[in-house]
Design an enzyme around this catalytic site. Sequence first.
Site, PDB file in Angstrom:
ATOM      1  N   ILE A  88     -57.765 -37.475 -43.610  1.00 29.83           N
ATOM      2  CA  ILE A  88     -56.485 -36.748 -43.548  1.00 29.83           C
ATOM      3  C   ILE A  88     -55.349 -37.742 -43.774  1.00 29.83           C
ATOM      4  O   ILE A  88     -55.262 -38.763 -43.067  1.00 29.83           O
ATOM      5  CB  ILE A  88     -56.305 -36.067 -42.165  1.00 29.83           C
ATOM      6  CG1 ILE A  88     -57.477 -35.127 -41.861  1.00 29.83           C
ATOM      7  CG2 ILE A  88     -54.972 -35.317 -42.106  1.00 29.83           C
ATOM      8  CD1 ILE A  88     -57.498 -34.609 -40.415  1.00 29.83           C
ATOM      9  N   TYR A 129     -37.104 -31.612 -53.510  1.00 31.95           N
ATOM     10  CA  TYR A 129     -38.289 -31.300 -52.693  1.00 31.95           C
ATOM     11  C   TYR A 129     -39.069 -30.145 -53.330  1.00 31.95           C
ATOM     12  O   TYR A 129     -40.300 -30.205 -53.456  1.00 31.95           O
ATOM     13  CB  TYR A 129     -37.867 -30.944 -51.258  1.00 31.95           C
ATOM     14  CG  TYR A 129     -39.046 -30.552 -50.392  1.00 31.95           C
ATOM     15  CD1 TYR A 129     -40.016 -31.491 -50.028  1.00 31.95           C
ATOM     16  CD2 TYR A 129     -39.209 -29.240 -49.945  1.00 31.95           C
ATOM     17  CE1 TYR A 129     -41.114 -31.138 -49.247  1.00 31.95           C
ATOM     18  CE2 TYR A 129     -40.299 -28.869 -49.155  1.00 31.95           C
ATOM     19  CZ  TYR A 129     -41.252 -29.825 -48.815  1.00 31.95           C
ATOM     20  OH  TYR A 129     -42.335 -29.470 -48.050  1.00 31.95           O
ATOM     21  N   LYS A 162     -42.999 -30.038 -54.774  1.00 36.60           N
ATOM     22  CA  LYS A 162     -44.054 -29.136 -54.315  1.00 36.60           C
ATOM     23  C   LYS A 162     -44.538 -28.226 -55.454  1.00 36.60           C
ATOM     24  O   LYS A 162     -45.700 -27.812 -55.470  1.00 36.60           O
ATOM     25  CB  LYS A 162     -43.576 -28.341 -53.096  1.00 36.60           C
ATOM     26  CG  LYS A 162     -43.425 -29.214 -51.844  1.00 36.60           C
ATOM     27  CD  LYS A 162     -44.761 -29.858 -51.430  1.00 36.60           C
ATOM     28  CE  LYS A 162     -44.678 -30.615 -50.122  1.00 36.60           C
ATOM     29  NZ  LYS A 162     -45.983 -31.119 -49.661  1.00 36.60           N
ATOM     30  N   VAL A 215     -42.631 -24.511 -40.486  1.00 40.69           N
ATOM     31  CA  VAL A 215     -43.490 -24.987 -39.399  1.00 40.69           C
ATOM     32  C   VAL A 215     -42.683 -26.003 -38.593  1.00 40.69           C
ATOM     33  O   VAL A 215     -42.078 -26.916 -39.179  1.00 40.69           O
ATOM     34  CB  VAL A 215     -44.753 -25.700 -39.943  1.00 40.69           C
ATOM     35  CG1 VAL A 215     -45.698 -26.066 -38.804  1.00 40.69           C
ATOM     36  CG2 VAL A 215     -45.466 -24.852 -40.992  1.00 40.69           C
TER      37      VAL A 215
HETATM   38  P1  NDP Z   1     -44.366 -34.415 -40.273  1.00 38.19           P
HETATM   39  O1  NDP Z   1     -43.098 -35.156 -40.571  1.00 38.19           O
HETATM   40  O2  NDP Z   1     -44.685 -34.104 -38.863  1.00 38.19           O
HETATM   41  O3  NDP Z   1     -45.614 -35.177 -40.907  1.00 38.19           O
HETATM   42  C1  NDP Z   1     -45.554 -35.826 -42.149  1.00 38.19           C
HETATM   43  C2  NDP Z   1     -46.652 -36.869 -42.189  1.00 38.19           C
HETATM   44  O4  NDP Z   1     -46.614 -37.535 -43.461  1.00 38.19           O
HETATM   45  C3  NDP Z   1     -46.476 -37.926 -41.123  1.00 38.19           C
HETATM   46  O5  NDP Z   1     -47.721 -38.150 -40.506  1.00 38.19           O
HETATM   47  C4  NDP Z   1     -46.047 -39.158 -41.892  1.00 38.19           C
HETATM   48  O6  NDP Z   1     -46.582 -40.306 -41.248  1.00 38.19           O
HETATM   49  C5  NDP Z   1     -46.728 -38.923 -43.227  1.00 38.19           C
HETATM   50  N1  NDP Z   1     -46.131 -39.671 -44.317  1.00 38.19           N
HETATM   51  C6  NDP Z   1     -44.874 -39.608 -44.798  1.00 38.19           C
HETATM   52  N2  NDP Z   1     -44.719 -40.486 -45.807  1.00 38.19           N
HETATM   53  C7  NDP Z   1     -45.917 -41.116 -45.957  1.00 38.19           C
HETATM   54  C8  NDP Z   1     -46.392 -42.124 -46.818  1.00 38.19           C
HETATM   55  N3  NDP Z   1     -45.610 -42.705 -47.754  1.00 38.19           N
HETATM   56  N4  NDP Z   1     -47.677 -42.532 -46.696  1.00 38.19           N
HETATM   57  C9  NDP Z   1     -48.468 -41.979 -45.763  1.00 38.19           C
HETATM   58  N5  NDP Z   1     -48.084 -41.034 -44.914  1.00 38.19           N
HETATM   59  C10 NDP Z   1     -46.809 -40.607 -45.011  1.00 38.19           C
HETATM   60  O7  NDP Z   1     -44.290 -33.083 -41.152  1.00 38.19           O
HETATM   61  P2  NDP Z   1     -45.321 -31.904 -41.391  1.00 38.19           P
HETATM   62  O8  NDP Z   1     -46.520 -32.054 -40.571  1.00 38.19           O
HETATM   63  O9  NDP Z   1     -44.544 -30.656 -41.301  1.00 38.19           O
HETATM   64  O10 NDP Z   1     -45.662 -32.151 -42.932  1.00 38.19           O
HETATM   65  C11 NDP Z   1     -46.975 -32.202 -43.434  1.00 38.19           C
HETATM   66  C12 NDP Z   1     -46.996 -31.607 -44.830  1.00 38.19           C
HETATM   67  O11 NDP Z   1     -46.640 -30.227 -44.745  1.00 38.19           O
HETATM   68  C13 NDP Z   1     -46.015 -32.240 -45.805  1.00 38.19           C
HETATM   69  O12 NDP Z   1     -46.647 -32.396 -47.059  1.00 38.19           O
HETATM   70  C14 NDP Z   1     -44.891 -31.199 -45.899  1.00 38.19           C
HETATM   71  O13 NDP Z   1     -44.223 -31.256 -47.127  1.00 38.19           O
HETATM   72  C15 NDP Z   1     -45.693 -29.919 -45.745  1.00 38.19           C
HETATM   73  N6  NDP Z   1     -44.901 -28.771 -45.335  1.00 38.19           N
HETATM   74  C16 NDP Z   1     -44.244 -28.752 -44.128  1.00 38.19           C
HETATM   75  C17 NDP Z   1     -43.495 -27.648 -43.777  1.00 38.19           C
HETATM   76  C18 NDP Z   1     -42.719 -27.562 -42.487  1.00 38.19           C
HETATM   77  O14 NDP Z   1     -41.903 -26.631 -42.336  1.00 38.19           O
HETATM   78  N7  NDP Z   1     -42.950 -28.442 -41.537  1.00 38.19           N
HETATM   79  C19 NDP Z   1     -43.373 -26.472 -44.675  1.00 38.19           C
HETATM   80  C20 NDP Z   1     -44.141 -26.598 -45.879  1.00 38.19           C
HETATM   81  C21 NDP Z   1     -44.868 -27.695 -46.186  1.00 38.19           C
HETATM   82  P3  NDP Z   1     -45.915 -41.746 -41.182  1.00 38.19           P
HETATM   83  O15 NDP Z   1     -44.441 -41.565 -41.050  1.00 38.19           O
HETATM   84  O16 NDP Z   1     -46.580 -42.348 -39.988  1.00 38.19           O
HETATM   85  O17 NDP Z   1     -46.338 -42.401 -42.460  1.00 38.19           O
END
Ligand code: NDP
Length: 258
Positions: A12, A167, A171, A200
């Site tokens: 993941i 953004y 997507k 979310v």
């Molecule tokens: P979070 O911000 O909680 O999680 C995002 C995750 O991505 C973090 O674990 C962060 O970890 C990681 N991340 C960011 N940049 C990098 C990088 N360069 N390399 C590795 N890891 C990275 O947001 P969500 O859980 O909401 O997001 C998860 C996915 O869901 C994303 O793709 C988002 O676009 C998508 N999404 C979210 C929505 C929402 O409303 N929340 C709606 C639709 C889609 P770390 O900073 O430790 O690297």
Amino acid sequence: MSKRLEGKTVLITGASSGIGRATAFEFARTAPNNLKLILTARRIDSLKQIVAEINDEVGNGVKVLPVQLDVSKPGEVRAFLGQLPAEFNEIDVLVNNAGLVKGVAKAPEITEEDMTVMFETNVTGLINMTQAILPIMLRRNNGEGAGDIINIGSIAGREPYVGGSIYCATKAAVRSFTESLRKELIAKRIRVISIDPGQVETEFSIVRFYGDKSKADAVYAGCEPLTPEDIAEAIVFAAGRRENVVIADTLIFPNHQA
Ligand code: NDP
């Protein structure tokens, strides 16, 4: 519990918070015997904490490996595979979840820095991971392949909104890449799955507003967003189906979201 997921190795990305973190727990709860989880993100301390919490909750039937990895850095992605302990090498399920949004601004005001980080994480990062892991899946079953690639897109890739042009474009690119890949692999035993969430509640909004929690909270005012667990359940459900069943394309949003 799912017997089908037992013995699988699941990778993941973006597992340090939100949907990725919830997905790690959901896999561990669903297949608590003999599952291997590779959790990656940049924040290694958060990953280590999650590993401890999963071990506390489900015991050591699940082996969990935290790995610091920036998906936007192709060199790191290549090196990461070489450093995996042998027992985690055979990745069965890749959840391409890492992603972010930076800022809410009309097109002329978007900074080059924000544009670059969104494309390099959401699009190039997802492609880097796919290109790295796919050969492992393709060589199984004498070239027929086996495995699941689950790409987390967004409702924004289908319905662009004002202030989110970059953004949304990232997507839409994820959606397009995923559909092409599914067609490329149609003759293989590799499932390519899109899960597109609506709103979310996660750190996502805090990142969007550069750490300003009051602005982030305002996004959810007067509405009830989904929880990360809602999305995690859909991801694990798709991965746990019989090999011939592809839950190809799922849009999940809260009941009120227009
Ligand atoms: P979070 O911000 O909680 O999680 C995002 C995750 O991505 C973090 O674990 C962060 O970890 C990681 N991340 C960011 N940049 C990098 C990088 N360069 N390399 C590795 N890891 C990275 O947001 P969500 O859980 O909401 O997001 C998860 C996915 O869901 C994303 O793709 C988002 O676009 C998508 N999404 C979210 C929505 C929402 O409303 N929340 C709606 C639709 C889609 P770390 O900073 O430790 O690297």
